[in-house]
Write a protein that holds these residues in place. Sequence first.
Motif, PDB file in Angstrom:
ATOM      1  N   VAL A   3       2.521   0.253  -5.152  1.00 51.28           N
ATOM      2  CA  VAL A   3       2.002  -0.712  -4.188  1.00 51.28           C
ATOM      3  C   VAL A   3       3.189  -1.501  -3.658  1.00 51.28           C
ATOM      4  O   VAL A   3       4.014  -1.991  -4.430  1.00 51.28           O
ATOM      5  CB  VAL A   3       0.979  -1.676  -4.830  1.00 51.28           C
ATOM      6  N   GLY A  22       4.301  -4.780  -1.352  1.00 53.74           N
ATOM      7  CA  GLY A  22       3.866  -6.048  -0.765  1.00 53.74           C
ATOM      8  C   GLY A  22       4.924  -6.575   0.166  1.00 53.74           C
ATOM      9  O   GLY A  22       6.105  -6.538  -0.151  1.00 53.74           O
ATOM     10  N   GLY A  39       2.133 -11.273   1.173  1.00 57.12           N
ATOM     11  CA  GLY A  39       1.815  -9.947   0.660  1.00 57.12           C
ATOM     12  C   GLY A  39       2.161  -9.805  -0.808  1.00 57.12           C
ATOM     13  O   GLY A  39       1.497  -9.065  -1.544  1.00 57.12           O
ATOM     14  N   ALA A  73      -0.271  -8.172  -3.406  1.00 52.25           N
ATOM     15  CA  ALA A  73       0.108  -6.819  -3.821  1.00 52.25           C
ATOM     16  C   ALA A  73       0.388  -6.707  -5.314  1.00 52.25           C
ATOM     17  O   ALA A  73       0.047  -5.690  -5.925  1.00 52.25           O
ATOM     18  CB  ALA A  73       1.318  -6.342  -3.025  1.00 52.25           C
ATOM     19  N   PHE A 128       4.715  -2.286  -8.633  1.00 55.93           N
ATOM     20  CA  PHE A 128       4.791  -3.101  -7.415  1.00 55.93           C
ATOM     21  C   PHE A 128       6.218  -3.099  -6.902  1.00 55.93           C
ATOM     22  O   PHE A 128       7.166  -3.240  -7.681  1.00 55.93           O
ATOM     23  CB  PHE A 128       4.348  -4.532  -7.740  1.00 55.93           C
ATOM     24  N   VAL A 183       0.243  -3.528   1.066  1.00 53.11           N
ATOM     25  CA  VAL A 183      -0.701  -4.641   0.976  1.00 53.11           C
ATOM     26  C   VAL A 183      -0.099  -5.870   1.629  1.00 53.11           C
ATOM     27  O   VAL A 183       1.055  -6.218   1.390  1.00 53.11           O
ATOM     28  CB  VAL A 183      -1.074  -4.946  -0.495  1.00 53.11           C
TER      29      VAL A 183
END
Length: 182
Positions: A64, A66, A71, A75, A86, A129
């Motif tokens: 993911v 961000g 974000g 995220a 992440f 995200v």
Amino acid sequence: MPDRRTAQEALKRLTVDVADWPQDGVTFKDITPVLADHHAFSAIIAALAAAGRDDHGNLVVDKVVGMEARGFILAAPVALALGIGFVPVRKAGKLPRETHAVSYSLEYGEATLEVHTDGIAEGERVLMVDDVLATGGTAAATRQLIESCGGTAVGASVLMELSFLDPRSVTGDLPVTSLLTV
């Protein structure tokens, strides 16, 4: 588990419009009241994370990403909910090691984003995200960064989409899941 409708209702109820911020003519969508409400925040994270799974609940992403800055707030817990890593996409000069960089236009200026060159491995599938999809510039630039690492952006999951700015004309074929369209 909270459903998508719960997340949408929380966004409608708790998001505050701030006129002329950060500059005249821009209406800022303040999500801090949403984040301060445990039930709303939990529902939103679950709804955003759903974009990382198929209709059978199987994971379809490996990382993911961000985008700075709000974000990150969304995220990181989405990555935890999915059980994957992440990766932050930051403004220029904020990451300490070798990076890929992309410059782009946004609704009230210009910006450059960076990602560590080793943040995403070759072939990894990535869910992007963020809080708001406005002009689509940040999403398009982030997608370029993911691809520069050898990854594939499989979609973007956002709290809200500002449809009057026509962001999808910039994001192209990138699948976008928006909890609320304004």
